[in-house]
Design a protein around this motif. Structure first.
Motif, PDB file in Angstrom:
ATOM      1  N   ALA A 116       0.823  -1.207   0.000  1.00 59.84           N
ATOM      2  CA  ALA A 116       0.000   0.000   0.000  1.00 59.84           C
ATOM      3  C   ALA A 116       0.858   1.257   0.000  1.00 59.84           C
ATOM      4  CB  ALA A 116      -0.945  -0.003   1.200  1.00 59.84           C
ATOM      5  N   ASP A 117       1.953   1.222   0.770  1.00 59.83           N
ATOM      6  CA  ASP A 117       2.845   2.384   0.828  1.00 59.83           C
ATOM      7  C   ASP A 117       3.627   2.556  -0.465  1.00 59.83           C
ATOM      8  OD1 ASP A 117       2.042   2.905   3.412  1.00 59.83           O
ATOM      9  OD2 ASP A 117       3.669   1.750   4.316  1.00 59.83           O
ATOM     10  N   ALA A 118       3.838   1.450  -1.178  1.00 61.12           N
ATOM     11  CA  ALA A 118       4.637   1.513  -2.410  1.00 61.12           C
ATOM     12  C   ALA A 118       4.035   2.470  -3.424  1.00 61.12           C
ATOM     13  CB  ALA A 118       4.762   0.117  -3.018  1.00 61.12           C
ATOM     14  N   ILE A 119       2.715   2.486  -3.516  1.00 59.05           N
ATOM     15  CA  ILE A 119       2.075   3.351  -4.522  1.00 59.05           C
ATOM     16  C   ILE A 119       1.912   4.783  -4.023  1.00 59.05           C
ATOM     17  CG2 ILE A 119       0.894   1.420  -5.642  1.00 59.05           C
ATOM     18  CD1 ILE A 119      -1.617   2.110  -4.127  1.00 59.05           C
ATOM     19  N   HIS A 120       2.449   5.058  -2.839  1.00 58.45           N
ATOM     20  CA  HIS A 120       2.429   6.427  -2.299  1.00 58.45           C
ATOM     21  C   HIS A 120       3.845   6.907  -2.001  1.00 58.45           C
ATOM     22  CE1 HIS A 120      -1.943   6.665  -2.017  1.00 58.45           C
ATOM     23  NE2 HIS A 120      -1.926   5.425  -1.541  1.00 58.45           N
ATOM     24  N   ILE A 148      -2.337  -4.978  -4.834  1.00 58.59           N
ATOM     25  CA  ILE A 148      -1.332  -5.704  -5.606  1.00 58.59           C
ATOM     26  C   ILE A 148      -1.526  -5.454  -7.102  1.00 58.59           C
ATOM     27  CG2 ILE A 148      -0.469  -8.000  -6.219  1.00 58.59           C
ATOM     28  CD1 ILE A 148       0.342  -7.116  -3.423  1.00 58.59           C
ATOM     29  N   LYS A 149      -2.772  -5.425  -7.530  1.00 60.66           N
ATOM     30  CA  LYS A 149      -3.056  -5.224  -8.961  1.00 60.66           C
ATOM     31  C   LYS A 149      -2.674  -3.807  -9.412  1.00 60.66           C
ATOM     32  CE  LYS A 149      -6.642  -7.399 -10.758  1.00 60.66           C
ATOM     33  NZ  LYS A 149      -8.005  -7.911 -11.019  1.00 60.66           N
ATOM     34  N   VAL A 150      -2.744  -2.863  -8.503  1.00 57.33           N
ATOM     35  CA  VAL A 150      -2.282  -1.509  -8.823  1.00 57.33           C
ATOM     36  C   VAL A 150      -0.760  -1.471  -8.858  1.00 57.33           C
ATOM     37  CG1 VAL A 150      -2.170   0.871  -7.990  1.00 57.33           C
ATOM     38  CG2 VAL A 150      -4.331  -0.397  -7.873  1.00 57.33           C
ATOM     39  N   LEU A 151      -0.126  -2.200  -7.947  1.00 54.64           N
ATOM     40  CA  LEU A 151       1.324  -2.146  -7.808  1.00 54.64           C
ATOM     41  C   LEU A 151       2.066  -2.839  -8.953  1.00 54.64           C
ATOM     42  CD1 LEU A 151       3.880  -1.563  -6.117  1.00 54.64           C
ATOM     43  CD2 LEU A 151       3.423  -3.692  -4.865  1.00 54.64           C
ATOM     44  N   ILE A 152       1.547  -3.965  -9.424  1.00 56.22           N
ATOM     45  CA  ILE A 152       2.290  -4.792 -10.385  1.00 56.22           C
ATOM     46  C   ILE A 152       2.662  -4.040 -11.666  1.00 56.22           C
ATOM     47  CG2 ILE A 152       2.128  -6.817 -11.893  1.00 56.22           C
ATOM     48  CD1 ILE A 152       0.629  -8.185  -9.561  1.00 56.22           C
ATOM     49  N   PRO A 153       1.755  -3.299 -12.321  1.00 53.64           N
ATOM     50  CA  PRO A 153       2.163  -2.562 -13.530  1.00 53.64           C
ATOM     51  C   PRO A 153       3.292  -1.576 -13.264  1.00 53.64           C
ATOM     52  CG  PRO A 153      -0.227  -2.628 -13.355  1.00 53.64           C
ATOM     53  CD  PRO A 153       0.306  -3.140 -12.058  1.00 53.64           C
ATOM     54  N   LEU A 154       3.287  -0.996 -12.067  1.00 51.18           N
ATOM     55  CA  LEU A 154       4.358  -0.068 -11.711  1.00 51.18           C
ATOM     56  C   LEU A 154       5.683  -0.803 -11.551  1.00 51.18           C
ATOM     57  CD1 LEU A 154       2.355   2.011  -9.071  1.00 51.18           C
ATOM     58  CD2 LEU A 154       2.743   2.576 -11.480  1.00 51.18           C
ATOM     59  N   LEU A 155       5.624  -1.997 -10.960  1.00 56.77           N
ATOM     60  CA  LEU A 155       6.833  -2.801 -10.809  1.00 56.77           C
ATOM     61  C   LEU A 155       7.369  -3.235 -12.171  1.00 56.77           C
ATOM     62  CD1 LEU A 155       5.822  -5.097  -7.786  1.00 56.77           C
ATOM     63  CD2 LEU A 155       7.381  -3.140  -7.756  1.00 56.77           C
ATOM     64  N   ARG A 156       6.477  -3.566 -13.085  1.00 60.33           N
ATOM     65  CA  ARG A 156       6.917  -4.010 -14.406  1.00 60.33           C
ATOM     66  C   ARG A 156       7.620  -2.888 -15.169  1.00 60.33           C
ATOM     67  NH1 ARG A 156       7.992  -8.576 -13.883  1.00 60.33           N
ATOM     68  NH2 ARG A 156       8.014  -8.930 -16.123  1.00 60.33           N
ATOM     69  N   GLN A 157       7.232  -1.646 -14.889  1.00 64.52           N
ATOM     70  CA  GLN A 157       7.855  -0.508 -15.571  1.00 64.52           C
ATOM     71  C   GLN A 157       9.321  -0.339 -15.176  1.00 64.52           C
ATOM     72  OE1 GLN A 157       5.566   3.078 -15.017  1.00 64.52           O
ATOM     73  NE2 GLN A 157       3.666   2.134 -15.733  1.00 64.52           N
ATOM     74  N   THR A 158       9.672  -0.780 -13.975  1.00 62.87           N
ATOM     75  CA  THR A 158      11.051  -0.594 -13.501  1.00 62.87           C
ATOM     76  C   THR A 158      12.024  -1.560 -14.160  1.00 62.87           C
ATOM     77  OG1 THR A 158      10.825  -2.148 -11.644  1.00 62.87           O
ATOM     78  CG2 THR A 158      10.164   0.147 -11.261  1.00 62.87           C
ATOM     79  N   GLY A 159      11.505  -2.647 -14.725  1.00 61.48           N
ATOM     80  CA  GLY A 159      12.377  -3.622 -15.373  1.00 61.48           C
ATOM     81  C   GLY A 159      12.990  -4.626 -14.422  1.00 61.48           C
TER      82      GLY A 159
END
Length: 321
Positions: free
Chosen positions: A79-83, A107-118
């Motif tokens: 939850a903190d990751a997306i903030h 988790i579903k919000v976080l995963i696309p952001l994680l994928r962007q980092t490579g």
């Protein structure tokens, strides 16, 4: 209110459900598991572990275990990751995401952001058909047949499964790294656990007096020396070397056997070749020797020279049992 037998049956049923869940994890040790281990070992970064709810609690524990066994790891709450906490993740880090369902909104919000980092993404997940599993690079399958909860709702067996996989990962990594008890001591310098791995006899005996009497000392001198040094024993010396030891137990046995003690000398009641320990030995080795022979003190030597005594109370004061 349940009676005692019913209470015990519920507890046993819970334990059995979790045992069954753990047994089912053997199939999870597959190529993906081995690949994750290899990736961590080859990585120049850290292991970032994330989750939410009960999974976040388990993630924290896995992070702690990895850090204490030689694998740098950081917890990131989903939850903190997306903030803002996504900034924790660096270029070479590996991300492990814990989730029972793999479909949690955060988790579903976080995963696309994680994928962007490579960064490589590992799903430690209880549903291999979930969104998390399908988008991850590797899957660590933590599926369980059912929860221990009678309603199959409260995370019980599933959280145990996550924890066991985390432990398996940590232990494989520490063995692959050649992690030693010395490494463990370096990372655990505080508390009784650390002391067991680094505290040496030389750290403790130096705080004690050095009880000793000559081999021809009379019984009064022996008693006075043991009483004065307060270690329950004294070394018996002959020509600069320890010839034996007299303990307060030896004194009691002498008094039981003799009505007249005025002519008794140290040589008459000493124990020859007593158990002893080197100053460089670990304190836990001294404790093991005391337990094995049911004694409470050991003469300490540096090479072949008597230098003092370590007492059981010295070890107990350090919290080592």
């Amino acid at each position: 209110m349940k009676n005692k037998d019913e209470i015990k049956q519920i507890a046993l049923r819970t334990i059995q459900a979790e045992l069954d869940a753990i047994k089912g994890l053997q199939s999870s040790v597959n190529d993906d598991f081995a690949n994750v281990v290899a990736l961590i070992l080859e990585s120049k970064g850290r292991v970032i572990i994330t989750g939410i709810g009960k999974s976040a609690i388990i993630a924290n524990k896995i992070v702690s275990t990895l850090n204490s066994t030689g694998t740098p790891a950081i917890f990131m709450h989903a939850a903190d990751a997306i903030h803002g906490d996504l900034g924790i993740i660096q270029e070479n880090d590996l991300v492990i995401c814990l989730s029972k369902s793999g479909e949690t909104p955060e988790i579903k919000v976080l995963i696309p952001l994680l994928r962007q980092t490579g960064n490589k993404l590992v799903a430690l997940v209880g549903n291999t058909e979930s969104y998390l599993a399908k988008t991850a690079d590797f899957i660590l399958d933590a599926s369980v047949p059912k929860e221990a909860c009678p309603y199959n709702l409260a995370p019980t067996a599933s959280s145990t499964a996550q924890l066991v996989i985390g432990d398996a990962l940590a232990v494989v990594l520490l063995e692959c790294r050649g992690f030693t008890p010395g490494d463990f001591a370096r990372l655990h310098p505080g508390g009784a656990l650390g002391k067991q791995l680094y505290l040496r006899v030389s750290d403790l005996y130096i705080n004690n007096e050095i009880p000793q009497v000559n081999i021809d000392a009379d019984i009064r001198q022996v008693i006075m020396e043991i009483s004065k040094r307060r270690l329950g024993a004294t070394a018996v010396m002959s020509e600069g070397r320890m010839a034996g030891i007299i303990t307060d137990g030896d004194l009691r046995r002498m008094l039981e056997k003799n009505d007249h003690i005025s002519g008794i000398r140290a040589e008459d009641i000493m124990t020859v070749n007593p158990k002893s320990i080197q100053a460089s030995s670990l304190v836990v080795e001294a404790l093991a020797l005391m337990r094995l022979h049911n004694i409470t003190q050991l003469p300490v030597f540096e090479n072949e020279q008597y230098v003092g005594v370590i007492h059981l109370h010295d070890i107990l004061k350090e919290g080592i049992l």
